[in-house]
Design a protein around this motif. Structure first.
Motif, PDB file in Angstrom:
ATOM      1  N   GLY A   4       0.866  -1.459   0.007  1.00 36.68           N
ATOM      2  CA  GLY A   4      -0.222  -0.121  -0.205  1.00 36.68           C
ATOM      3  C   GLY A   4       0.567   1.515   0.155  1.00 36.68           C
ATOM      4  O   GLY A   4       0.790   2.446  -0.681  1.00 36.68           O
ATOM      5  N   ALA A   5       1.969   1.175   1.222  1.00 34.00           N
ATOM      6  CA  ALA A   5       2.864   1.908   0.894  1.00 34.00           C
ATOM      7  C   ALA A   5       3.370   2.168  -0.131  1.00 34.00           C
ATOM      8  O   ALA A   5       3.865   3.387  -0.803  1.00 34.00           O
ATOM      9  CB  ALA A   5       3.171   2.194   2.316  1.00 34.00           C
ATOM     10  N   SER A   8       1.206   3.527  -3.096  1.00 43.49           N
ATOM     11  CA  SER A   8       1.346   5.325  -2.590  1.00 43.49           C
ATOM     12  C   SER A   8       1.816   6.263  -3.670  1.00 43.49           C
ATOM     13  O   SER A   8       2.205   7.294  -3.544  1.00 43.49           O
ATOM     14  CB  SER A   8       0.701   5.937  -1.013  1.00 43.49           C
ATOM     15  N   GLY A  13      -2.113   5.658  -6.852  1.00 39.90           N
ATOM     16  CA  GLY A  13      -3.370   5.256  -5.714  1.00 39.90           C
ATOM     17  C   GLY A  13      -4.264   5.118  -6.946  1.00 39.90           C
ATOM     18  O   GLY A  13      -5.610   4.391  -7.129  1.00 39.90           O
ATOM     19  N   TRP A  19     -13.519   0.302  -8.902  1.00 39.50           N
ATOM     20  CA  TRP A  19     -13.679  -0.298  -7.864  1.00 39.50           C
ATOM     21  C   TRP A  19     -14.839  -0.909  -6.932  1.00 39.50           C
ATOM     22  O   TRP A  19     -15.570  -0.447  -7.733  1.00 39.50           O
ATOM     23  CB  TRP A  19     -13.106   0.501  -6.457  1.00 39.50           C
ATOM     24  N   GLU A  48      -0.789  -1.507  -7.675  1.00 40.49           N
ATOM     25  CA  GLU A  48      -2.407  -1.060  -7.175  1.00 40.49           C
ATOM     26  C   GLU A  48      -3.085  -2.663  -7.284  1.00 40.49           C
ATOM     27  O   GLU A  48      -3.741  -2.470  -6.224  1.00 40.49           O
ATOM     28  CB  GLU A  48      -3.125   0.010  -7.631  1.00 40.49           C
ATOM     29  N   HIS A  51      -2.116  -5.032  -5.135  1.00 37.05           N
ATOM     30  CA  HIS A  51      -2.632  -4.356  -3.542  1.00 37.05           C
ATOM     31  C   HIS A  51      -3.610  -4.827  -3.081  1.00 37.05           C
ATOM     32  O   HIS A  51      -3.952  -5.609  -1.723  1.00 37.05           O
ATOM     33  CB  HIS A  51      -2.354  -2.767  -3.187  1.00 37.05           C
ATOM     34  N   ARG A  52      -4.536  -4.651  -4.064  1.00 39.47           N
ATOM     35  CA  ARG A  52      -5.995  -5.284  -3.433  1.00 39.47           C
ATOM     36  C   ARG A  52      -5.806  -7.339  -3.328  1.00 39.47           C
ATOM     37  O   ARG A  52      -6.875  -7.603  -2.494  1.00 39.47           O
ATOM     38  CB  ARG A  52      -6.681  -4.535  -4.886  1.00 39.47           C
ATOM     39  N   GLN A  93     -11.848  -1.385   6.775  1.00 46.33           N
ATOM     40  CA  GLN A  93     -10.425  -1.496   5.777  1.00 46.33           C
ATOM     41  C   GLN A  93     -10.392  -1.343   4.286  1.00 46.33           C
ATOM     42  O   GLN A  93     -10.348  -0.314   4.013  1.00 46.33           O
ATOM     43  CB  GLN A  93      -8.910  -1.802   6.080  1.00 46.33           C
ATOM     44  N   GLY A  97     -10.549   0.712   1.499  1.00 44.10           N
ATOM     45  CA  GLY A  97      -9.514   1.190   0.664  1.00 44.10           C
ATOM     46  C   GLY A  97     -10.033   1.960  -1.066  1.00 44.10           C
ATOM     47  O   GLY A  97     -10.221   2.266  -1.939  1.00 44.10           O
ATOM     48  N   HIS A 113      -7.803   4.817   6.101  1.00 39.43           N
ATOM     49  CA  HIS A 113      -7.491   4.272   5.509  1.00 39.43           C
ATOM     50  C   HIS A 113      -5.962   3.721   6.227  1.00 39.43           C
ATOM     51  O   HIS A 113      -6.130   2.315   6.503  1.00 39.43           O
ATOM     52  CB  HIS A 113      -6.721   3.643   4.271  1.00 39.43           C
TER      53      HIS A 113
HETATM   54  C1  HEM Z   1      -5.861  -5.656   4.307  1.00 41.39           C
HETATM   55  C2  HEM Z   1      -6.696  -5.062   3.686  1.00 41.39           C
HETATM   56  C3  HEM Z   1      -5.398  -3.542   3.346  1.00 41.39           C
HETATM   57  C4  HEM Z   1      -4.557  -2.713   3.354  1.00 41.39           C
HETATM   58  C5  HEM Z   1      -4.070  -3.267   5.435  1.00 41.39           C
HETATM   59  C6  HEM Z   1      -4.060  -1.315   3.885  1.00 41.39           C
HETATM   60  C7  HEM Z   1      -2.945  -1.186   3.393  1.00 41.39           C
HETATM   61  C8  HEM Z   1      -2.665   0.277   2.555  1.00 41.39           C
HETATM   62  C9  HEM Z   1      -1.135   0.755   3.629  1.00 41.39           C
HETATM   63  C10 HEM Z   1      -0.685   0.952   4.636  1.00 41.39           C
HETATM   64  C11 HEM Z   1      -0.936   1.775   2.310  1.00 41.39           C
HETATM   65  C12 HEM Z   1      -0.370   3.035   2.413  1.00 41.39           C
HETATM   66  C13 HEM Z   1      -1.150   4.443   2.408  1.00 41.39           C
HETATM   67  C14 HEM Z   1      -0.041   5.668   2.575  1.00 41.39           C
HETATM   68  O1  HEM Z   1       0.548   5.412   2.307  1.00 41.39           O
HETATM   69  O2  HEM Z   1      -0.395   6.598   3.536  1.00 41.39           O
HETATM   70  C15 HEM Z   1      -2.421   1.670   1.572  1.00 41.39           C
HETATM   71  C16 HEM Z   1      -2.487   2.197   0.353  1.00 41.39           C
HETATM   72  C17 HEM Z   1      -3.601   1.903  -0.747  1.00 41.39           C
HETATM   73  N1  HEM Z   1      -4.613   1.450  -0.526  1.00 41.39           N
HETATM   74 FE1  HEM Z   1      -4.773  -0.078   0.795  1.00 41.39          FE
HETATM   75  N2  HEM Z   1      -4.949  -1.360   2.720  1.00 41.39           N
HETATM   76  C18 HEM Z   1      -5.967  -2.425   2.173  1.00 41.39           C
HETATM   77  C19 HEM Z   1      -6.595  -2.898   1.465  1.00 41.39           C
HETATM   78  C20 HEM Z   1      -6.930  -1.903   0.320  1.00 41.39           C
HETATM   79  C21 HEM Z   1      -7.963  -2.154  -0.928  1.00 41.39           C
HETATM   80  C22 HEM Z   1      -9.196  -2.988  -0.665  1.00 41.39           C
HETATM   81  C23 HEM Z   1      -8.512  -0.839  -1.130  1.00 41.39           C
HETATM   82  C24 HEM Z   1      -8.799  -0.779  -2.967  1.00 41.39           C
HETATM   83  C25 HEM Z   1      -9.315   0.094  -3.757  1.00 41.39           C
HETATM   84  C26 HEM Z   1      -7.376  -0.433  -1.285  1.00 41.39           C
HETATM   85  C27 HEM Z   1      -6.227   0.216  -1.843  1.00 41.39           C
HETATM   86  C28 HEM Z   1      -5.848   1.716  -1.468  1.00 41.39           C
HETATM   87  C29 HEM Z   1      -4.701   2.735  -2.297  1.00 41.39           C
HETATM   88  C30 HEM Z   1      -5.888   3.444  -3.221  1.00 41.39           C
HETATM   89  C31 HEM Z   1      -3.854   2.904  -2.113  1.00 41.39           C
HETATM   90  C32 HEM Z   1      -2.778   4.372  -2.534  1.00 41.39           C
HETATM   91  C33 HEM Z   1      -3.082   5.408  -1.764  1.00 41.39           C
HETATM   92  C34 HEM Z   1      -2.372   7.337  -2.119  1.00 41.39           C
HETATM   93  O3  HEM Z   1      -2.188   7.020  -3.225  1.00 41.39           O
HETATM   94  O4  HEM Z   1      -2.471   7.515  -0.905  1.00 41.39           O
HETATM   95  N3  HEM Z   1      -6.699  -1.144  -0.003  1.00 41.39           N
HETATM   96  N4  HEM Z   1      -2.901   0.382   1.561  1.00 41.39           N
END
Ligand code: HEM
Length: 145
Positions: A4-5, A8, A13, A19, A48, A51-52, A93, A97, A113
């Motif tokens: 996820g990090a 980002s 993102g 979605w 991305e 990550h999903r 969560q 997302g 998130h």
């Molecule tokens: C167990 C489930 C999940 C965990 C633990 C998780 C964790 C994270 C973390 C730690 C980040 C980084 C946040 C940051 O740097 O500020 C992130 C970013 C992101 N997550 Fe998740 N996530 C999960 C599920 C999902 C799902 C299902 C989606 C569906 C679309 C999603 C979409 C995103 C997106 C788009 C970003 C990037 C945001 C950006 O560009 O700043 N995540 N996620």
């Protein structure tokens, strides 16, 4: 969380603009035209999308952990309820997302998130540590002649 990090950090993102599907399909890489015509790179879309996918896999592992916690430590409230806490936070969560994408990376949504991800990690660390300590105590007790 790391993926996820990374997503980002490389500005990916919104590389899947919709979605729960990505460009209206579950696997965009099966349609060569989608990746070729996107303004994002293949790496960004893959990060991305992966990550999903990894989040879904983590969801099943958390479900298994919670079932295991209740079966193996039914009398240890910290083990059972910390695992249950992680399981309860999971749908929130996933929803957050989704909102991260549909709300165009709104700072409040992205921060929440990250916050909920940290809470899930804390819950799972508690499950692991308290379960491990309780097993160790039990083994020491059983070794006393
Ligand atoms: C167990 C489930 C999940 C965990 C633990 C998780 C964790 C994270 C973390 C730690 C980040 C980084 C946040 C940051 O740097 O500020 C992130 C970013 C992101 N997550 Fe998740 N996530 C999960 C599920 C999902 C799902 C299902 C989606 C569906 C679309 C999603 C979409 C995103 C997106 C788009 C970003 C990037 C945001 C950006 O560009 O700043 N995540 N996620």
């Amino acid at each position: 969380m790391l993926l996820g990090a990374y997503t980002s950090a490389i500005g990916a993102g919104l590389s899947c603009p919709d979605w729960p599907t990505c460009y209206g399909t579950w696997v965009p890489f099966l349609h060569s035209g989608i990746v070729a015509s996107s303004s994002y790179s293949t790496l960004q879309i893959f990060a991305e999308w992966a990550h999903r996918g990894l989040a879904m896999t983590a969801g099943f592992i958390i479900l298994g952990t919670t079932i295991g916690a209740w079966l193996a430590y039914p009398n240890n409230r910290l083990v059972t309820w910390s695992a249950t806490g992680a399981l309860v936070l999971l749908p929130t969560q996933v929803l957050l997302g989704g909102l991260t994408v549909t709300e165009n990376l709104q700072p409040f949504v992205v921060t929440t998130h990250l916050g909920v991800a940290t809470l899930i990690l804390l819950c799972l660390l508690t499950t692991f540590l308290t379960g491990w300590l309780s097993s160790r105590e039990k083994m020491q007790y059983e070794q006393v002649p």
